[in-house]
Design an enzyme around this catalytic site. Sequence first.
Site, mmCIF file in Angstrom:
data_model
loop_
_atom_site.group_PDB
_atom_site.id
_atom_site.type_symbol
_atom_site.label_atom_id
_atom_site.label_comp_id
_atom_site.label_asym_id
_atom_site.label_seq_id
_atom_site.Cartn_x
_atom_site.Cartn_y
_atom_site.Cartn_z
ATOM 1 N N ASP A 1 27.067 61.469 29.576
ATOM 2 C CA ASP A 1 27.816 60.261 29.911
ATOM 3 C C ASP A 1 28.978 60.594 30.836
ATOM 4 O O ASP A 1 29.231 59.899 31.820
ATOM 5 C CB ASP A 1 28.325 59.602 28.626
ATOM 6 C CG ASP A 1 29.216 58.398 28.899
ATOM 7 O OD1 ASP A 1 28.714 57.388 29.427
ATOM 8 O OD2 ASP A 1 30.422 58.473 28.593
ATOM 9 N N GLU B 1 21.057 59.985 29.353
ATOM 10 C CA GLU B 1 22.322 60.719 29.468
ATOM 11 C C GLU B 1 22.162 62.165 29.009
ATOM 12 O O GLU B 1 22.742 63.080 29.604
ATOM 13 C CB GLU B 1 23.408 60.016 28.648
ATOM 14 C CG GLU B 1 23.810 58.665 29.227
ATOM 15 C CD GLU B 1 24.854 57.950 28.387
ATOM 16 O OE1 GLU B 1 25.637 57.185 28.962
ATOM 17 O OE2 GLU B 1 24.880 58.155 27.147
#
Length: 233
Positions: free
Chosen positions: A51, A123
């Site tokens: 992320d 992610e």
Amino acid sequence: MKIRNTTIELKEKLNVDIKDIKLLQTAITHSSYANQKKGVEYNETLEFLGDSVLQLVISQYLYNSCRKKGEGYLTRVRSLIVCENSLYEIAKKWDLGSYLTMSRGEELTGGRTRVSILSDAVEAIIAAIYLDQGLEIAEKFILGNFETVIEKALRNEIIIDYKTKLQETLQKNGEVSIVYNLVKFEGPPHRRQFFVEVLVNGVSKGNGIGYSKKEAEQNAAKEVVLVKEKNNG
């Protein structure tokens, strides 16, 4: 840990030379599987790192290409590109659900198509590439795979996620405090449900349930948005 053929297939599909194939396997391993197999790593911490890498790469790209449009514009466009729905679109493009390692129970309850699971895995894969190949390759990978999403965001063609939509709706007439509180969670680690309430200027306006805090927050925001649309309609 035995490496599944599907991991090699995914590596070839992604067209990136990950040398530590076990790192990619961890990126596509859901906690439900790890909870049944002692010593198996799963993708939660990779998701956390991925992320941040994604945010950095997209932020730098927008800064370099659109900096004259101001911080507010850059923040809004970035939120469209890195939101759960956009990550889910990337996962569908890769057919990522078919490569995930998860428990049979999770699979039977729709885990291979669940938005939160797929977006988290994207992610985690980004983090795996970053750790194995470095930031330059990770950046090239992200910008190549997110090209269509970026273009749609710049043309304002992406459906805004409900948290963003709620924020934009409520803040039209000035600053409004929007806070998402985790009320409780229930269930075993591999099937945990999160219960979230959204507070607007300190007043509870909606509630949401999901298999991740992100999903529960989106559902809480969705409840408030839909009520407002109904009242205004």
